[in-house]
Design a protein around this motif. Structure first.
Motif, PDB file in Angstrom:
ATOM      1  N   ASP A  88       0.886  -1.169   0.000  1.00 21.50           N
ATOM      2  CA  ASP A  88       0.000   0.000   0.000  1.00 21.50           C
ATOM      3  C   ASP A  88       0.919   1.214   0.000  1.00 21.50           C
ATOM      4  O   ASP A  88       1.931   1.229   0.700  1.00 21.50           O
ATOM      5  N   GLU A  89       0.584   2.216  -0.803  1.00 23.78           N
ATOM      6  CA  GLU A  89       1.447   3.401  -0.875  1.00 23.78           C
ATOM      7  C   GLU A  89       0.610   4.669  -0.905  1.00 23.78           C
ATOM      8  O   GLU A  89      -0.284   4.812  -1.733  1.00 23.78           O
ATOM      9  N   THR A  90       0.934   5.572  -0.003  1.00 26.83           N
ATOM     10  CA  THR A  90       0.353   6.907   0.004  1.00 26.83           C
ATOM     11  C   THR A  90       1.452   7.859  -0.434  1.00 26.83           C
ATOM     12  O   THR A  90       2.575   7.774   0.060  1.00 26.83           O
ATOM     13  N   VAL A  91       1.130   8.727  -1.390  1.00 27.01           N
ATOM     14  CA  VAL A  91       2.128   9.664  -1.904  1.00 27.01           C
ATOM     15  C   VAL A  91       1.685  11.098  -1.654  1.00 27.01           C
ATOM     16  O   VAL A  91       0.493  11.403  -1.651  1.00 27.01           O
ATOM     17  N   VAL A  92       2.671  11.958  -1.444  1.00 30.07           N
ATOM     18  CA  VAL A  92       2.457  13.404  -1.393  1.00 30.07           C
ATOM     19  C   VAL A  92       3.368  13.987  -2.467  1.00 30.07           C
ATOM     20  O   VAL A  92       4.587  13.771  -2.443  1.00 30.07           O
ATOM     21  N   ILE A  93       2.775  14.691  -3.416  1.00 31.22           N
ATOM     22  CA  ILE A  93       3.551  15.254  -4.515  1.00 31.22           C
ATOM     23  C   ILE A  93       4.245  16.525  -4.032  1.00 31.22           C
ATOM     24  O   ILE A  93       3.590  17.467  -3.586  1.00 31.22           O
ATOM     25  N   LEU A  94       5.568  16.525  -4.101  1.00 32.51           N
ATOM     26  CA  LEU A  94       6.361  17.682  -3.684  1.00 32.51           C
ATOM     27  C   LEU A  94       6.598  18.667  -4.823  1.00 32.51           C
ATOM     28  O   LEU A  94       6.678  19.874  -4.602  1.00 32.51           O
ATOM     29  N   LEU A 110      -2.173  14.129 -10.469  1.00 30.87           N
ATOM     30  CA  LEU A 110      -1.707  14.532  -9.138  1.00 30.87           C
ATOM     31  C   LEU A 110      -0.666  15.624  -9.323  1.00 30.87           C
ATOM     32  O   LEU A 110       0.304  15.451 -10.068  1.00 30.87           O
ATOM     33  N   ARG A 111      -0.891  16.757  -8.640  1.00 34.30           N
ATOM     34  CA  ARG A 111      -0.004  17.916  -8.752  1.00 34.30           C
ATOM     35  C   ARG A 111       0.607  18.236  -7.389  1.00 34.30           C
ATOM     36  O   ARG A 111       0.193  17.684  -6.374  1.00 34.30           O
ATOM     37  N   THR A 112       1.556  19.166  -7.397  1.00 33.76           N
ATOM     38  CA  THR A 112       2.210  19.598  -6.165  1.00 33.76           C
ATOM     39  C   THR A 112       1.177  19.830  -5.063  1.00 33.76           C
ATOM     40  O   THR A 112       0.197  20.546  -5.265  1.00 33.76           O
ATOM     41  N   GLY A 113       1.407  19.175  -3.917  1.00 33.38           N
ATOM     42  CA  GLY A 113       0.511  19.301  -2.770  1.00 33.38           C
ATOM     43  C   GLY A 113      -0.567  18.245  -2.700  1.00 33.38           C
ATOM     44  O   GLY A 113      -1.192  18.059  -1.649  1.00 33.38           O
ATOM     45  N   ASP A 114      -0.819  17.516  -3.789  1.00 30.91           N
ATOM     46  CA  ASP A 114      -1.850  16.478  -3.778  1.00 30.91           C
ATOM     47  C   ASP A 114      -1.380  15.232  -3.048  1.00 30.91           C
ATOM     48  O   ASP A 114      -0.171  14.946  -2.981  1.00 30.91           O
ATOM     49  N   ILE A 115      -2.345  14.489  -2.526  1.00 34.09           N
ATOM     50  CA  ILE A 115      -2.096  13.224  -1.843  1.00 34.09           C
ATOM     51  C   ILE A 115      -2.831  12.141  -2.616  1.00 34.09           C
ATOM     52  O   ILE A 115      -3.989  12.322  -3.006  1.00 34.09           O
ATOM     53  N   GLY A 116      -2.169  11.019  -2.858  1.00 40.12           N
ATOM     54  CA  GLY A 116      -2.795   9.895  -3.548  1.00 40.12           C
ATOM     55  C   GLY A 116      -2.521   8.601  -2.804  1.00 40.12           C
ATOM     56  O   GLY A 116      -1.522   8.486  -2.086  1.00 40.12           O
ATOM     57  N   TYR A 117      -3.419   7.636  -2.960  1.00 39.38           N
ATOM     58  CA  TYR A 117      -3.266   6.323  -2.324  1.00 39.38           C
ATOM     59  C   TYR A 117      -3.361   5.256  -3.403  1.00 39.38           C
ATOM     60  O   TYR A 117      -4.258   5.299  -4.254  1.00 39.38           O
ATOM     61  N   PHE A 118      -2.435   4.293  -3.347  1.00 38.06           N
ATOM     62  CA  PHE A 118      -2.412   3.174  -4.277  1.00 38.06           C
ATOM     63  C   PHE A 118      -2.421   1.887  -3.464  1.00 38.06           C
ATOM     64  O   PHE A 118      -1.539   1.661  -2.631  1.00 38.06           O
ATOM     65  N   ALA A 119      -3.408   1.052  -3.692  1.00 36.72           N
ATOM     66  CA  ALA A 119      -3.533  -0.201  -2.954  1.00 36.72           C
ATOM     67  C   ALA A 119      -2.454  -1.185  -3.391  1.00 36.72           C
ATOM     68  O   ALA A 119      -2.148  -1.302  -4.586  1.00 36.72           O
ATOM     69  N   GLY A 120      -1.883  -1.888  -2.419  1.00 41.78           N
ATOM     70  CA  GLY A 120      -0.894  -2.913  -2.720  1.00 41.78           C
ATOM     71  C   GLY A 120      -1.501  -3.999  -3.592  1.00 41.78           C
ATOM     72  O   GLY A 120      -2.689  -4.306  -3.502  1.00 41.78           O
ATOM     73  N   GLY A 121      -0.678  -4.557  -4.483  1.00 39.43           N
ATOM     74  CA  GLY A 121      -1.132  -5.621  -5.367  1.00 39.43           C
ATOM     75  C   GLY A 121      -1.827  -5.101  -6.617  1.00 39.43           C
ATOM     76  O   GLY A 121      -2.469  -5.881  -7.317  1.00 39.43           O
ATOM     77  N   LYS A 134       8.169  13.075  -5.169  1.00 37.04           N
ATOM     78  CA  LYS A 134       7.125  12.722  -4.208  1.00 37.04           C
ATOM     79  C   LYS A 134       7.738  12.146  -2.944  1.00 37.04           C
ATOM     80  O   LYS A 134       8.884  11.690  -2.932  1.00 37.04           O
ATOM     81  N   ILE A 135       6.938  12.167  -1.884  1.00 41.73           N
ATOM     82  CA  ILE A 135       7.230  11.389  -0.683  1.00 41.73           C
ATOM     83  C   ILE A 135       6.305  10.184  -0.750  1.00 41.73           C
ATOM     84  O   ILE A 135       5.112  10.329  -1.048  1.00 41.73           O
ATOM     85  N   ALA A 136       6.845   9.005  -0.492  1.00 43.82           N
ATOM     86  CA  ALA A 136       6.060   7.779  -0.515  1.00 43.82           C
ATOM     87  C   ALA A 136       6.051   7.158   0.878  1.00 43.82           C
ATOM     88  O   ALA A 136       7.108   6.936   1.470  1.00 43.82           O
ATOM     89  N   PHE A 137       4.846   6.934   1.381  1.00 43.32           N
ATOM     90  CA  PHE A 137       4.646   6.235   2.654  1.00 43.32           C
ATOM     91  C   PHE A 137       4.141   4.846   2.298  1.00 43.32           C
ATOM     92  O   PHE A 137       3.023   4.712   1.774  1.00 43.32           O
TER      93      PHE A 137
END
Length: 168
Positions: A88-94, A110-121, A134-137
């Protein structure tokens, strides 16, 4: 069901007793400015590239002691590619923007400041026109029995996990 829970509990207790299975001691706070992290080449799998010659880099910020979560800074030059999300990955576009098409056909920029979530698999197609940072959590998905145990615990506590509300 009760027998399975008892077996799972016993197995977890045994694993905690194994010396090399104990979590690694780590600092309670890890803090860095994204610009202070050393970026390293992180080539995209060549068979995933659809167009262009995207060059990706990554810098690891932190990793949980149980190896189930991590935070990193990632950047990439122009190109289009498919990406498989193991975790699972949550991103914040820098910086920059990315045009994303999820495997169900959903499209989003997704643009600067946006947050997105991508489900694993899952897979997604990424199109970067110039540059993206981006920062990836990232979080590993738990096995189904563990997820069911957490849900049961939350139900017994009266804390159902609902959208917008984090379960303790």
């Amino acid at each position: 069901m009760a027998l399975k829970m008892m077996i799972a509990t016993a197995a977890a207790m045994m694993l905690r007793q194994m010396p090399d299975m104990k979590p690694v001691k780590q600092s309670p706070l890890v803090a860095h400015a994204p610009d202070d992290l050393g970026m390293e080449d992180a080539p995209i799998e060549p068979t995933w590239i659809i167009a262009g010659t995207p060059k990706a880099r990554v810098a690891m910020h932190s990793r949980s002691s149980d190896d189930t979560a991590s935070t990193a800074v990632w950047d990439c030059t122009a190109g289009e590619f498919r990406w498989f999300f193991d975790w699972d990955e949550t991103v914040v576009i820098l910086e920059g923007e990315v045009h994303v098409t999820a495997e169900d056909g959903t499209q989003r920029t997704l643009r600067t400041g946006d947050i997105g979530y991508f489900a694993g698999g899952t897979w997604a197609t990424w199109r970067i026109d110039t540059y993206l940072r981006k920062i990836a959590f990232c979080r590993k998905r738990f096995p189904t029995p563990v997820v069911l145990a957490y849900r049961l615990r939350n139900m017994l506590r009266g804390n159902p996990a609902t959208p917008g509300r984090l379960a303790a």
